[in-house]
Write an enzyme that holds these catalytic residues in place. Structure first.
Site, PDB file in Angstrom:
ATOM      1  N   LYS A 158     -14.280 -10.262  -7.371  1.00 49.70           N
ATOM      2  CA  LYS A 158     -13.203 -11.185  -6.631  1.00 49.70           C
ATOM      3  C   LYS A 158     -13.629 -12.076  -5.399  1.00 49.70           C
ATOM      4  O   LYS A 158     -14.554 -11.756  -4.788  1.00 49.70           O
ATOM      5  CB  LYS A 158     -12.123 -10.419  -6.152  1.00 49.70           C
ATOM      6  CG  LYS A 158     -11.444  -9.600  -7.147  1.00 49.70           C
ATOM      7  CD  LYS A 158     -10.492  -8.582  -6.561  1.00 49.70           C
ATOM      8  CE  LYS A 158      -9.732  -7.680  -7.651  1.00 49.70           C
ATOM      9  NZ  LYS A 158      -8.488  -6.774  -7.311  1.00 49.70           N
ATOM     10  N   GLY A 164      -3.643 -13.360  -5.444  1.00 48.34           N
ATOM     11  CA  GLY A 164      -2.875 -13.668  -6.421  1.00 48.34           C
ATOM     12  C   GLY A 164      -3.320 -14.053  -7.949  1.00 48.34           C
ATOM     13  O   GLY A 164      -2.909 -15.017  -8.533  1.00 48.34           O
ATOM     14  N   GLU A 200     -15.189  -4.819  -7.441  1.00 48.21           N
ATOM     15  CA  GLU A 200     -14.354  -3.666  -7.646  1.00 48.21           C
ATOM     16  C   GLU A 200     -14.610  -3.135  -9.040  1.00 48.21           C
ATOM     17  O   GLU A 200     -14.645  -3.829  -9.817  1.00 48.21           O
ATOM     18  CB  GLU A 200     -12.869  -3.936  -7.385  1.00 48.21           C
ATOM     19  CG  GLU A 200     -12.366  -3.828  -5.944  1.00 48.21           C
ATOM     20  CD  GLU A 200     -10.941  -4.359  -5.841  1.00 48.21           C
ATOM     21  OE1 GLU A 200     -10.465  -4.389  -4.604  1.00 48.21           O
ATOM     22  OE2 GLU A 200     -10.251  -4.425  -6.712  1.00 48.21           O
ATOM     23  N   ILE A 203      -9.568  -1.320 -12.861  1.00 50.50           N
ATOM     24  CA  ILE A 203      -8.397  -0.212 -13.197  1.00 50.50           C
ATOM     25  C   ILE A 203      -7.973  -0.896 -14.303  1.00 50.50           C
ATOM     26  O   ILE A 203      -7.481  -2.039 -14.370  1.00 50.50           O
ATOM     27  CB  ILE A 203      -7.447  -0.314 -12.007  1.00 50.50           C
ATOM     28  CG1 ILE A 203      -8.046  -0.017 -10.932  1.00 50.50           C
ATOM     29  CG2 ILE A 203      -6.290   0.669 -12.354  1.00 50.50           C
ATOM     30  CD1 ILE A 203      -8.732   1.422 -10.569  1.00 50.50           C
ATOM     31  N   LYS A 237       5.322 -13.615 -11.978  1.00 51.36           N
ATOM     32  CA  LYS A 237       6.242 -12.493 -12.076  1.00 51.36           C
ATOM     33  C   LYS A 237       7.467 -13.092 -12.977  1.00 51.36           C
ATOM     34  O   LYS A 237       7.784 -14.120 -12.697  1.00 51.36           O
ATOM     35  CB  LYS A 237       6.568 -11.952 -10.657  1.00 51.36           C
ATOM     36  CG  LYS A 237       5.429 -11.319 -10.104  1.00 51.36           C
ATOM     37  CD  LYS A 237       5.715 -10.926  -8.648  1.00 51.36           C
ATOM     38  CE  LYS A 237       4.167 -10.338  -8.064  1.00 51.36           C
ATOM     39  NZ  LYS A 237       4.455 -10.299  -6.605  1.00 51.36           N
ATOM     40  N   GLU A 288      -4.195  -6.094  -1.899  1.00 52.58           N
ATOM     41  CA  GLU A 288      -4.037  -7.066  -0.923  1.00 52.58           C
ATOM     42  C   GLU A 288      -2.715  -7.303  -0.176  1.00 52.58           C
ATOM     43  O   GLU A 288      -1.633  -6.403  -0.680  1.00 52.58           O
ATOM     44  CB  GLU A 288      -4.342  -8.345  -1.670  1.00 52.58           C
ATOM     45  CG  GLU A 288      -3.380  -8.727  -2.814  1.00 52.58           C
ATOM     46  CD  GLU A 288      -4.178 -10.184  -3.703  1.00 52.58           C
ATOM     47  OE1 GLU A 288      -3.268 -11.146  -3.839  1.00 52.58           O
ATOM     48  OE2 GLU A 288      -5.283  -9.969  -4.331  1.00 52.58           O
ATOM     49  N   ARG A 292       4.013 -12.830   4.133  1.00 52.98           N
ATOM     50  CA  ARG A 292       5.191 -13.874   3.957  1.00 52.98           C
ATOM     51  C   ARG A 292       6.233 -12.955   3.469  1.00 52.98           C
ATOM     52  O   ARG A 292       6.091 -11.900   2.860  1.00 52.98           O
ATOM     53  CB  ARG A 292       4.878 -15.087   3.042  1.00 52.98           C
ATOM     54  CG  ARG A 292       4.559 -14.620   1.614  1.00 52.98           C
ATOM     55  CD  ARG A 292       4.552 -15.521   0.653  1.00 52.98           C
ATOM     56  NE  ARG A 292       4.253 -14.899  -0.642  1.00 52.98           N
ATOM     57  CZ  ARG A 292       3.292 -14.485  -1.158  1.00 52.98           C
ATOM     58  NH1 ARG A 292       2.099 -14.363  -0.569  1.00 52.98           N
ATOM     59  NH2 ARG A 292       3.398 -14.046  -2.534  1.00 52.98           N
ATOM     60  N   ARG A 338      13.421 -13.679 -12.892  1.00 53.49           N
ATOM     61  CA  ARG A 338      13.140 -15.139 -12.376  1.00 53.49           C
ATOM     62  C   ARG A 338      13.617 -16.124 -13.448  1.00 53.49           C
ATOM     63  O   ARG A 338      13.033 -15.903 -14.516  1.00 53.49           O
ATOM     64  CB  ARG A 338      11.727 -15.077 -11.811  1.00 53.49           C
ATOM     65  CG  ARG A 338      11.301 -14.451 -10.936  1.00 53.49           C
ATOM     66  CD  ARG A 338      10.197 -14.978 -10.287  1.00 53.49           C
ATOM     67  NE  ARG A 338       9.793 -13.986  -9.462  1.00 53.49           N
ATOM     68  CZ  ARG A 338       8.485 -14.375  -8.721  1.00 53.49           C
ATOM     69  NH1 ARG A 338       7.935 -15.456  -8.633  1.00 53.49           N
ATOM     70  NH2 ARG A 338       7.879 -13.316  -7.750  1.00 53.49           N
TER      71      ARG A 338
END
Ligand code: MV4
Length: 446
Positions: A158, A164, A200, A203, A237, A288, A292, A338
């Site tokens: 990463k 994101g 990492e 997962i 999302k 993370e 905001r 959404r």
């Protein structure tokens, strides 16, 4: 409290912030592009200032134009909303230098948590579980391969400046890590002008769970429980809910307390979200922090009854967070869909245009946050999200039924929207049975 603020954003979140301001007796000034002259948030603001042409780079990302507007309008503070300049520490610095409060954390917090390697180190210091991986930066391929063999494949490289979902590479063996390491570093350097990467363990088939937090400038901090945002497509999302339907009370408390320790360790103030991956055995791992207010904040507002935007305004103006953790309770289940102006039948291509027909759902347990209205134009220049449909009910089963009923009422024509895919997800037995992970959409509705 502030008497007048500037909102450096557009769309539904600009409207959401105007509403909070009005209830607190704060005047709301908005900036807008030439494409947004007729926008609802421009019409409902106390004052509106055009700051440039449609392209975001020349308007909502144009720092000199926004600061000039703030000076002309003589505001006390700027609310950045989400996206655009919300996580830009340089912009927060400039606001502060101009004597304008930035409604968010300190620029130093934004820098520290924006650096995913530093955030990971902070989590470790705060005794928050992180994914097994590197101690800080991985400098070369040899170190990457050595560590990967120690923790076991698959691994993920990463970018420290990523987040994101940007700048990640999965490797399943030494050969693919050999290629992936160099590629990830090159991409990070090109995309973020920062080639630092870390490693990492992967997962496998995780759920995405995040904790909402708020902290004031005197060191008081609380969490507002978690949201489950597992239903995503290409890191966008589609549906979020609270509580996470697979967490037991003990794990929920450990998760929320972990997130709280992390933002206290960071001496953070204002709204934050700590993101975690949840594995099949309900182990959680910090990944993370978002510095905001997030799109999906209404889900938390519905289950806790707390107005998060008002808290942001109060805290930024120096008020104390006079809320005890035990006074924040979660009640029932909230879910958000959404609604994006995209065509699911054409690989989610943007579907801008005039809204000739607009019928909004309502009734018991329904909240709609939208900037659309009959005859509004959906612009091709910006993010495609046009509405957030949020429901609140005593149980998840009832929340799903209310959401289905409300989605059926929603008419946004003739543009194409994500309403049909949301309906498909809600009626999918794996979603109903909570047997989903972040790969659900690609696997079952791709
Ligand atoms: C991961 C992961 C598996 N293992 N890290 C993607 C977004 C960014 N916030 C982190 N992401 C992931 N990190 C490890 N060690 C899988 C993802 C991931 C993901 C995470 C949350 C929601 C959707 C996702 C979709 C693909 C990959």
């Amino acid at each position: 409290m502030f008497s007048r603020i500037l909102i450096a954003n557009r769309g539904e979140i600009a409207l959401r912030i105007i509403r909070a301001c009005r209830e607190l007796g704060i005047e709301a000034v908005v900036v807008h592009s030439e494409a947004d002259r007729d926008a609802a948030y421009v019409q409902l603001a106390d004052e509106a200032i055009c700051i440039g042409p449609p392209s975001a780079a020349k308007s909502y990302l144009n720092i000199p134009a926004i600061i000039s507007a703030a000076e002309v309008a003589d505001v006390d503070a700027i609310h950045p909303g989400y996206g655009f300049l919300a996580e830009n520490a340089h912009f927060a610095d400039i606001c502060n230098e101009c004597g304008i409060a930035f409604i968010g954390p300190s620029p130093d917090s934004m820098r520290q948590l924006g650096d995913k390697v530093a955030a990971r180190e902070l989590a470790i210091k705060a005794r928050v579980p992180v994914v097994p991986g590197s101690d800080g930066e991985i400098k070369n391929e040899a170190d990457a391969i050595k560590l990967a063999n120690k923790i076991g494949y698959p691994v993920i490289v990463k970018a420290a400046a990523g987040g994101g979902g940007r700048g990640m590479r999965v490797a399943h063996n030494d050969i693919s890590l050999h290629k992936g390491f160099a590629a990830a570093k090159m991409e990070a350097e090109a995309a973020f002008k920062n080639g630092i990467v870390y490693l990492e363990k992967v997962i496998v088939e995780p759920r995405h769970v995040e904790v909402q937090l708020m902290a004031d400038k005197s060191g008081n901090a609380v969490h507002f429980f978690e949201r489950d945002c597992t239903i995503q497509r290409r890191h966008q999302k589609l549906i979020e809910e609270s509580p996470c339907p697979v967490l037991d009370e003990k794990t929920r408390e450990e998760l929320c307390k972990s997130a709280l320790r992390l933002i206290k360790e960071a001496k953070y103030h204002n709204a934050a979200t700590c993101e975690f991956l949840l594995d099949k055995d309900n182990n959680f791992y910090f990944i993370e922090v978002n510095t905001r207010i997030q799109v999906e904040h209404p889900v938390t507002e519905m289950v806790t009854g707390q107005d998060l935007i008002k808290w942001q305004l109060k805290i930024a103006s120096g008020h104390t967070l006079d809320l005890r953790q035990r006074d924040i309770r979660h009640r029932g289940v909230a879910m958000e869909c959404r609604i994006n102006a995209e065509d699911p039948a054409r690989d989610f291509a943007p579907s801008p245009g005039r809204v000739d027909k607009f019928i909004v759902p309502g009734g018991f347990g329904v909240r709609v946050d939208t900037h659309l209205y009959q005859d509004a134009m959906v612009s091709p220049y910006y993010d495609s999200m046009v509405a957030k449909l949020v429901v609140h009910q005593p149980t998840r089963e009832e929340a799903i039924a209310t959401m289905q009923r409300a989605l059926g009422e929603f008419k946004i024509e003739p543009i194409k929207t994500t309403i049909p895919i949301c309906q498909k997800i809600l009626s999918h037995n794996l979603f109903v049975k909570n047997e989903v992970d972040t790969g659900f959409i690609e696997r079952h509705l791709g």
